[in-house]
Design an enzyme around this catalytic site. Structure first.
Site, PDB file in Angstrom:
ATOM      1  N   ASP A 249       1.034  10.552   4.044  1.00  0.00           N
ATOM      2  CA  ASP A 249       1.935  11.534   4.067  1.00  0.00           C
ATOM      3  C   ASP A 249       0.884  12.258   5.131  1.00  0.00           C
ATOM      4  OD1 ASP A 249       3.880  12.262   6.340  1.00  0.00           O
ATOM      5  OD2 ASP A 249       4.740  13.440   4.563  1.00  0.00           O
TER       6      ASP A 249
ATOM      7  N   TYR B 198      -6.876   2.600   5.670  1.00  0.00           N
ATOM      8  CA  TYR B 198      -6.838   1.537   5.279  1.00  0.00           C
ATOM      9  C   TYR B 198      -5.961   0.359   6.896  1.00  0.00           C
ATOM     10  CZ  TYR B 198      -3.509   5.099   8.038  1.00  0.00           C
ATOM     11  OH  TYR B 198      -2.415   6.325   8.656  1.00  0.00           O
TER      12      TYR B 198
ATOM     13  N   CYS C 149      32.849  35.021  18.474  1.00  0.00           N
ATOM     14  CA  CYS C 149      31.299  34.347  18.078  1.00  0.00           C
ATOM     15  C   CYS C 149      30.890  36.012  17.279  1.00  0.00           C
ATOM     16  CB  CYS C 149      30.632  35.580  19.408  1.00  0.00           C
ATOM     17  SG  CYS C 149      29.170  35.432  19.007  1.00  0.00           S
TER      18      CYS C 149
ATOM     19  N   GLU D 174       0.985  -0.585  -0.498  1.00  0.00           N
ATOM     20  CA  GLU D 174       0.013   0.182   0.051  1.00  0.00           C
ATOM     21  C   GLU D 174       1.124   1.674   0.019  1.00  0.00           C
ATOM     22  OE1 GLU D 174      -2.369  -0.649   3.845  1.00  0.00           O
ATOM     23  OE2 GLU D 174      -2.438  -2.256   3.373  1.00  0.00           O
TER      24      GLU D 174
ATOM     25  N   LYS E 223       2.456   4.479   1.717  1.00  0.00           N
ATOM     26  CA  LYS E 223       2.023   5.199   2.492  1.00  0.00           C
ATOM     27  C   LYS E 223       1.973   6.744   2.706  1.00  0.00           C
ATOM     28  CE  LYS E 223       4.524   5.294   7.014  1.00  0.00           C
ATOM     29  NZ  LYS E 223       4.640   7.178   8.058  1.00  0.00           N
TER      30      LYS E 223
ATOM     31  N   CYS F  77      28.813  30.916  22.356  1.00  0.00           N
ATOM     32  CA  CYS F  77      29.498  32.330  22.691  1.00  0.00           C
ATOM     33  C   CYS F  77      29.103  31.846  23.895  1.00  0.00           C
ATOM     34  CB  CYS F  77      28.593  33.178  21.689  1.00  0.00           C
ATOM     35  SG  CYS F  77      29.238  34.511  22.289  1.00  0.00           S
TER      36      CYS F  77
ATOM     37  N   LYS G 262      10.542   3.536   3.417  1.00  0.00           N
ATOM     38  CA  LYS G 262      10.063   5.240   3.548  1.00  0.00           C
ATOM     39  C   LYS G 262      11.127   5.214   1.873  1.00  0.00           C
ATOM     40  CE  LYS G 262       9.283   7.329   6.073  1.00  0.00           C
ATOM     41  NZ  LYS G 262       9.435   7.726   8.001  1.00  0.00           N
TER      42      LYS G 262
ATOM     43  N   CYS H  83      26.305  39.369  24.727  1.00  0.00           N
ATOM     44  CA  CYS H  83      26.330  38.820  23.455  1.00  0.00           C
ATOM     45  C   CYS H  83      24.710  39.648  22.965  1.00  0.00           C
ATOM     46  CB  CYS H  83      26.603  37.959  23.152  1.00  0.00           C
ATOM     47  SG  CYS H  83      26.125  37.875  20.973  1.00  0.00           S
TER      48      CYS H  83
ATOM     49  N   CYS I 118      28.859  38.606  18.354  1.00  0.00           N
ATOM     50  CA  CYS I 118      30.438  40.716  19.746  1.00  0.00           C
ATOM     51  C   CYS I 118      31.757  40.162  19.556  1.00  0.00           C
ATOM     52  CB  CYS I 118      29.419  39.557  21.341  1.00  0.00           C
ATOM     53  SG  CYS I 118      29.587  38.158  21.367  1.00  0.00           S
TER      54      CYS I 118
HETATM   55  S1  IVH Z   1      -1.211   0.608   9.006  1.00  0.00           S
HETATM   56  C1  IVH Z   1      -0.935  -1.142  12.831  1.00  0.00           C
HETATM   57  N1  IVH Z   1      -1.340   1.497   6.375  1.00  0.00           N
HETATM   58  O1  IVH Z   1       2.035   5.548   9.352  1.00  0.00           O
HETATM   59  C2  IVH Z   1      -0.560  -0.310  11.585  1.00  0.00           C
HETATM   60  N2  IVH Z   1      -0.371   3.262   7.855  1.00  0.00           N
HETATM   61  O2  IVH Z   1       4.637   5.147  10.627  1.00  0.00           O
HETATM   62  C3  IVH Z   1      -1.013   0.564  11.396  1.00  0.00           C
HETATM   63  N3  IVH Z   1       0.400   5.548   7.380  1.00  0.00           N
HETATM   64  O3  IVH Z   1       0.880   6.093  12.222  1.00  0.00           O
HETATM   65  C4  IVH Z   1      -1.273   1.275  10.270  1.00  0.00           C
HETATM   66  N4  IVH Z   1      -0.407   5.186   5.000  1.00  0.00           N
HETATM   67  O4  IVH Z   1      -0.375   7.018  10.313  1.00  0.00           O
HETATM   68  C5  IVH Z   1      -1.243   1.933   7.981  1.00  0.00           C
HETATM   69  N5  IVH Z   1      -1.084   2.769   4.864  1.00  0.00           N
HETATM   70  C6  IVH Z   1      -0.889   3.049   5.412  1.00  0.00           C
HETATM   71  C7  IVH Z   1      -0.278   3.825   5.690  1.00  0.00           C
HETATM   72  C8  IVH Z   1      -0.396   4.177   7.256  1.00  0.00           C
HETATM   73  C9  IVH Z   1       0.700   5.934   6.578  1.00  0.00           C
HETATM   74  C10 IVH Z   1       0.700   6.092   8.561  1.00  0.00           C
HETATM   75  C11 IVH Z   1       0.060   5.632   9.982  1.00  0.00           C
HETATM   76  C12 IVH Z   1       0.764   5.501  10.891  1.00  0.00           C
HETATM   77  C13 IVH Z   1       1.945   5.471  10.466  1.00  0.00           C
HETATM   78  C14 IVH Z   1       3.221   4.623  10.657  1.00  0.00           C
END
Ligand code: IVH
Length: 667
Positions: free
Chosen positions: A115, A223, A405, A111, A113, A423, A310, A429, A408
C-alpha cells in the site's frame, strides 16, 4: 428509477467522488463504497451499450499528476487492478480464468498488495535512467532524481543476464518505523501529521527537494515486468531473476495451482501482515504464465489475468455518546459521532463522521448504542454498524437530525437529489462567512499569504470584515490601530491584499466558492465563458457544454447567480478591481490565422479547454461543428462517430494531438 436514470446518477456521483479523491485529496466515501458504485455502473453499462459515454468514470483511471515534475508518457499504460472483497468474488475470478483458458492448467502467483504508490523504473544497459509515477496511467511524473535517493532501488544492476532495455514496476513505501518517527518529529514541530504511510510516501516522493526525500528512508518492492517475455514465460521466475539483478522482490510470494491454496495464502496474511515492516492492504493474484496472460488480455482499466483481494478494514466496538453537527463553508451540515475512546489500527479514535441523515437512519442509531467503527486507509473512521442486541435499555433515544443550524439557528434545507442538509443562510451564518473568507484567501485562490484564517476570523469577530469584498477596504490604520509596533505587519497585509488584484479570472472564480466548483472546473468554466457576465447569464445547456460540468455543477452555478447577494458581492469585487474576465494573452503566433478548427474527444497533454485557448493564441478560431469551412478537426481519443463521419464526408483533414502540437511548435 430506470437503468438510464441510474446510470446518469452513478456517473455523476462517481465523477464527484473522483474529484474529491484526486483533485481535493479529501475522499468522502471509502474505497469500498466507491468500488461498489463503480461495479454497479459497469454492470448497467454492460446491459446498455447504447448508453456508452467516452467520458464515463468507468473508463477512467485516476490521476496524481503534479506540476512540479516533467510529465512522461508510459511505454505501456499503467493499469490498476480489479478489486474483490470476499471468497466468492475470488472464486468467481478463478472460475473465469479456468473457463477462459478452456480447462488448460495454470498457476496463480499469490503476492502481497503493498500500500504505497506505484512506480515505473526504466533501465538501459543496467543503469537506472528514469523513474515515473503512475500519474493518470498514460502519463506520469518524472521523479528520477528523488527515486535515486531510495537505497533499496539499484542504480546499476548486478550480474550480466539482464535485458539491455528493462522496465520494471513496483511500489514505493514508507516503512511503519520511519512513518512513526516522521510523524513524531512533525508533531514535535507542530506540523500536520500524515494520515498513513501511503500519503507520507506520496508526499515525500513529490517533494521538490531530493535531500528531504533521501532523509525519509523510503523503500521499494518490485512486482511486475511489463515486457518480461524475453526473461521467462513465468512471471514468478522473472521476478526471481530480477531479485538476482539487485531488485527488492518480496520473499512472501507463492506460485500455487489450486483455489484452496489461494485461500490459505489469503487467510495466512490476513493476520500475519501485522508483523510486516510495511503497509499492505490486500493480496494480488496473477495468472503466472505470460502467454496465458496475453490470451486473457486487458480491459481499458485493468488486466483480466490479475485481481486484488482487499483485506477487511480493522474494526472496533465502542459506545456512542453524542452526535454533534459541523457547518461547512458551503453550509453543508455534517453529523459527527462522539464515542468512548477506542484503539483502532494503532490510534485512539473518539470521533467518526456520519456523513448525512440517511446514514443515521440506515444505522438506526440510538444514543448509548454500542457501535462498530472501521478505519480504511486514510479515511476518517466510520460507523459501519450497531450492536442492536445490546441496545442500552428500552426507551433509548433515537438520534434525530437537527432541524436548525447549530451556528445561526436558521431552519435547514435539503436540495433535490442530495443527501445533505444545508444551512441556507450563506450570507449571514458566521461559520459559513468565515469559511468563505478562509477559502478566498487560501493559496489556490487569491493567495493572500500574509493573512491566515486566525487573523481573518479576528477581523470578522471585530466586525471589520463581513464579506470578502470588505478585505479590499481595509486600511493600515484599521488593523494596526494606534499601535506603531503593529504597523509593519499591517502594511504587509494591506499590500498582499492589494496584490491579489492581479490574480487571474480562473482563480477568482474558484475563490468565489460556488458549491461543487473546484479548481479544475473553475478553470474550464473561466476559459469557456471568458467573462463573468457571460457565465452569469448562461443557460443550463450552455453550462453543460463546458468540460467537466455536469448537471449538479451546472445547477449549482445557476442557483449561485440567482442569489442577489452573490451578484452584489461580485459587483463589489469588480469595483475593488478584481479580474472577472480572461485577459487576452499575447498572440503566440499566426500559425493558425484565419483557420476554423473543431476540437473533439479527450486528450492527454492538455485539456480540451486548453486546446481551444491554444487555437485562439495561435490566431485560429475554435468552432463547435464541422462544416465545409472547417480547416481541420483536432481529434482526441474516443471522439464521437458522427463527427468523424462528417469530417470524412466533407474531406476535412483530421489532426492527432501530436500533429497539432507539432504544427504549433509545442511538440
Ligand atoms: S501488479 C498490471 N502486484 O496495486 C498489473 N500491483 O490496485 C500491475 N500493487 O497500481 C500491478 N502490490 O500500485 C501488482 N504485488 C503487486 C502489488 C500491486 C501493490 C498496487 C499497484 C497497482 C495497484 C492496483
Amino acid at each position: 428509477m430506470n437503468d438510464q436514470a441510474r446510470i446518469a446518477q452513478l456517473r455523476q456521483e462517481l465523477h464527484l467522488h473522483n474529484h474529491y479523491y484526486y483533485v481535493e485529496n479529501a475522499p468522502r466515501i471509502s474505497d469500498r463504497e466507491f468500488d461498489e458504485l463503480m461495479t454497479e455502473l459497469i454492470r448497467l453499462e454492460a446491459l446498455h451499450p447504447e448508453l456508452a459515454d467516452p467520458n464515463s468514470p468507468s473508463v477512467r483511471v485516476g490521476s496524481d499528476l503534479s506540476n512540479a515534475f516533467t510529465q512522461v508518457r508510459h511505454a505501456h499504460p499503467m493499469l490498476s487492478l480489479g478489486n474483490t472483497y470476499n471468497r466468492q468474488e475470488v472464486e468467481n475470478f478463478y472460475k473465469r480464468i479456468q473457463s477462459d483458458l478452456q480447462g488448460e492448467d495454470f498457476l496463480i502467483s499469490c503476492e502481497l498488495k503493498f500500500d504505497g504508490l506505484s512506480i515505473s523504473l526504466i533501465y538501459e544497459d543496467g543503469q537506472l535512467i528514469r523513474a515515473v509515477t503512475r500519474g493518470d496511467g498514460v502519463m506520469g511524473d518524472d521523479v528520477t532524481d528523488n527515486v535515486r535517493t531510495i537505497k533499496s532501488i539499484p542504480l546499476q544492476l548486478q550480474g550480466t543476464d539482464y535485458p539491455r532495455q528493462l522496465e520494471i514496476r513496483g511500489e514505493i513505501l514508507l516503512p511503519w518505523q520511519s512513518f512513526n518517527a516522521l510523524n513524531a518529529q512533525r508533531e514535535a514541530q507542530g506540523e500536520p501529521l500524515f494520515a498513513n504511510p501511503r500519503n507520507a510516501a506520496s508526499g515525500t516522493l513529490k517533494n521538490k527537494n531530493s535531500k528531504v526525500v533521501a532523509e525519509r528512508n523510503l523503500d521499494a518492492y518490485l512486482y511486475y515486468i511489463p515486457n518480461g517475455e524475453n526473461i521467462s514465460d513465468s512471471h514468478y521466475e522473472s521476478l526471481q531473476k530480477a531479485r538476482s539483478w539487485g531488485f527488492k522482490v518480496s520473499g512472501d510470494m507463492r506460485c500455487v495451482s489450486t483455489l484452496d491454496e489461494v485461500f490459505s495464502f489469503i487467510e495466512h496474511w490476513d493476520t500475519e501482515r501485522e508483523i510486516l515492516p510495511v503497509a499492505t492492504d490486500g493480496i494480488v493474484l496473477k495468472v503466472d504464465s505470460l502467454s496465458q496472460q496475453k490470451r486473457l488480455g486487458n480491459t481499458s482499466k485493468s488486466p483480466r489475468w490479475a485481481i486484488a483481494y482487499k483485506f477487511a478494514a480493522e474494526r472496533a466496538c465502542t459506545k456512542l455518546l453524542e452526535v454533534t453537527y459541523q457547518v461547512g463553508r458551503t453550509g453543508a451540515i455534517t453529523p459527527v459521532a462522539n464515542m468512548a475512546p477506542v484503539t483502532l489500527a494503532g490510534t485512539v479514535v473518539k470521533r467518526a463522521s456520519l456523513h448525512n441523515e440517511n446514514i443515521i437512519r440506515q444505522l438506526d442509531l440510538h444514543l448509548g448504542d454500542m457501535v462498530y467503527v472501521e478505519k480504511a486507509g486514510e479515511i476518517i473512521p466510520q460507523i459501519v454498524g450497531v450492536d442492536t442486541e445490546h441496545r442500552a435499555q428500552k426507551g433509548a433515544e433515537a438520534v434525530r437530525f437537527i432541524t436548525h443550524c447549530p451556528d445561526c439557528g436558521t431552519k435547514l434545507v435539503k436540495y433535490e437529489d442530495e443527501a445533505a442538509y444545508y444551512c441556507p443562510n450563506d450570507s449571514g451564518c458566521p461559520t459559513q462567512l468565515k469559511g468563505k473568507i478562509e477559502h478566498f484567501i487560501s493559496r489556490d485562490c487569491m493567495n493572500i499569504d500574509s493573512l491566515g484564517p486566525e487573523t481573518t476570523d479576528e477581523y470578522f469577530q471585530q466586525g471589520l470584515i463581513h464579506t470578502v469584498a470588505d478585505l479590499y477596504k481595509i486600511k493600515v490604520t484599521d488593523i494596526a490601530g494606534a499601535d506603531r509596533s503593529r504597523e509593519v505587519s499591517a502594511r504587509k497585509i494591506v499590500t498582499a491584499i492589494a496584490k491579489s488584484r492581479e490574480v487571474g479570472f480562473e482563480r477568482v472564480l474558484f475563490a468565489l466558492g460556488i458549491r461543487f466548483v473546484g479548481k479544475v472546473v473553475a478553470r474550464n468554466i473561466a476559459r469557456h465563458f471568458r467573462h463573468i457576465d457571460a457565465l452569469r447569464t448562461a443557460t443550463l445547456d450552455q453550462l453543460l457544454e463546458t468540460e467537466g460540468v455536469g448537471k449538479i455543477i451546472a445547477n449549482s452555478i445557476i442557483s449561485f447567480f440567482q442569489n442577489e447577494r452573490n451578484v452584489e458581492l461580485i459587483e463589489n469585487l469588480k469595483e475593488a478591481g478584481l479580474q472577472f474576465e480572461i485577459v487576452e494573452t499575447e498572440k503566440a503566433s499566426d500559425t493558425l490565422a484565419g483557420k476554423s478548427i473543431v476540437v473533439s474527444g479527450t486528450f492527454t497533454h492538455h485539456s480540451r479547454e486548453e486546446y481551444k485557448a491554444l487555437i485562439e493564441a495561435h490566431g485560429g478560431h475554435n468552432v463547435g461543428s464541422i462544416s465545409k469551412k472547417t480547416a481541420f478537426l483536432l481529434a482526441g481519443e474516443n471522439m464521437g462517430p458522427a463527427k468523424l463521419e462528417k469530417a470524412n464526408s466533407l474531406n476535412i483533414r483530421i489532426l492527432s494531438e501530436k500533429e497539432f502540437l507539432e504544427m504549433i511548435g509545442e511538440a
